[in-house]
Write a protein that holds these residues in place. Sequence first.
Motif, mmCIF file in Angstrom:
data_model
loop_
_atom_site.group_PDB
_atom_site.id
_atom_site.type_symbol
_atom_site.label_atom_id
_atom_site.label_comp_id
_atom_site.label_asym_id
_atom_site.label_seq_id
_atom_site.Cartn_x
_atom_site.Cartn_y
_atom_site.Cartn_z
ATOM 1 N N UNK A 16 -11.106 8.383 -12.710
ATOM 2 C CA UNK A 16 -10.207 9.046 -12.085
ATOM 3 C C UNK A 16 -9.020 7.068 -11.286
ATOM 4 N N UNK A 17 -7.633 7.136 -11.812
ATOM 5 C CA UNK A 17 -6.630 6.493 -10.508
ATOM 6 C C UNK A 17 -6.385 7.088 -9.825
ATOM 7 N N UNK A 18 -6.426 6.112 -8.617
ATOM 8 C CA UNK A 18 -5.560 6.472 -7.523
ATOM 9 C C UNK A 18 -4.873 5.517 -6.922
ATOM 10 N N UNK A 19 -4.495 5.334 -5.482
ATOM 11 C CA UNK A 19 -3.486 4.357 -4.608
ATOM 12 C C UNK A 19 -5.154 3.261 -4.133
ATOM 13 N N UNK A 20 -4.868 1.922 -4.585
ATOM 14 C CA UNK A 20 -5.437 1.715 -3.954
ATOM 15 C C UNK A 20 -5.467 0.794 -1.976
ATOM 16 N N UNK A 61 -6.274 -0.017 1.920
ATOM 17 C CA UNK A 61 -5.996 -1.108 2.774
ATOM 18 C C UNK A 61 -5.154 -1.824 2.633
ATOM 19 N N UNK A 62 -3.675 -1.656 2.123
ATOM 20 C CA UNK A 62 -2.909 -2.279 1.769
ATOM 21 C C UNK A 62 -1.460 -2.129 2.017
ATOM 22 N N UNK A 63 -1.436 -1.499 2.778
ATOM 23 C CA UNK A 63 0.362 -0.980 3.856
ATOM 24 C C UNK A 63 0.789 -1.557 3.783
ATOM 25 N N UNK A 64 0.584 -2.527 3.936
ATOM 26 C CA UNK A 64 1.844 -3.583 4.313
ATOM 27 C C UNK A 64 2.326 -4.445 2.768
ATOM 28 N N UNK A 65 1.952 -3.738 1.431
ATOM 29 C CA UNK A 65 2.516 -3.834 0.609
ATOM 30 C C UNK A 65 3.404 -3.463 -0.568
ATOM 31 N N UNK A 66 4.392 -2.801 0.945
ATOM 32 C CA UNK A 66 5.310 -2.643 0.341
ATOM 33 C C UNK A 66 5.365 -1.536 -0.920
ATOM 34 N N UNK A 67 6.577 -1.586 -2.358
ATOM 35 C CA UNK A 67 6.862 -0.494 -3.520
ATOM 36 C C UNK A 67 5.118 -0.491 -4.121
ATOM 37 N N UNK A 68 3.979 -2.029 -3.620
ATOM 38 C CA UNK A 68 3.145 -2.284 -4.235
ATOM 39 C C UNK A 68 1.780 -1.086 -3.692
ATOM 40 N N UNK A 69 2.495 -0.683 -2.194
ATOM 41 C CA UNK A 69 0.589 0.219 -1.961
ATOM 42 C C UNK A 69 0.777 1.300 -2.452
ATOM 43 N N UNK A 70 1.714 1.595 -3.046
ATOM 44 C CA UNK A 70 0.423 2.976 -3.692
ATOM 45 C C UNK A 70 1.023 2.647 -5.361
ATOM 46 N N UNK A 71 0.869 1.925 -5.949
ATOM 47 C CA UNK A 71 0.303 2.105 -7.721
ATOM 48 C C UNK A 71 -1.131 2.589 -7.702
ATOM 49 N N UNK A 72 -1.228 2.928 -8.431
ATOM 50 C CA UNK A 72 -2.164 4.126 -8.916
ATOM 51 C C UNK A 72 -3.193 2.497 -9.643
#
Length: 198
Positions: free
Chosen positions: A166-170, A172-183
């Motif tokens: 199963x995949x999901x967002x990473x 502890x990286x809320x600072x990562x802008x458009x990359x923070x929600x990458x699965x």
Amino acid sequence: MFEQRIDKSEFLRNPFEVATEVLLGAYLCSNIGGEFCAGKITELEVYIGAEDKACHAYLNHKTPRNAVMFEAGGLAYVYFVYGMHHQFNVVVSPEGVADAILIRSLEPVAGLEIMQKRRNNTKISNLTTGPGKLCQALGITREQNAVDLTGNLLWISPRTETPKIISSKRIGIDYAEEYKDKPWRFVIADNKFVSKKA
DNA sequence: CTGGGGATCGAG
DNA sequence: TCGATCCCCAGG
């Protein structure tokens, strides 16, 4: 069953393939301090140097800390955060491509007593269920940065069955802008040995 | 040299 | 929800 090493070439494949087809379900083995212990990899996250704002090597920026990420895959990248925790990553991709996979959780399978001693905790479900915890349990510190993961100190043994993933967002990286929600976080389905916050 | 922040954890 | 605790690195 932990004698066999994952072949070096496997670490040079596409990072997402390495994560889901090679590392998830494989066994991380440690003989640090002459104490053998091992755990099945149940949770991990992919970090991509060239474009990923959550990656230490974002835009291929090289520093003394992250330099090992630029080496050819198959080495350990260990760093220290929050003033108290170590994090263990598997360097992947060919030389010059700074990708890595953060190992976030293990299911303990061997050497539980030494893990309990190092963690000062007897509860099995709390030994290795988090990136900081598993480093403590296996004895991993910055001394193991750049260690060859096909060697005899810290290595990875191939998985014996194909897990459901199963995949999901990473985390502890809320600072990562458009990359923070990458699965780009992957876990073995129906396995209870995952980090909290998940 | 300096200061702000971090790919976390565990107590409350 | 928050504090611990210190390395790392960008900026001056």
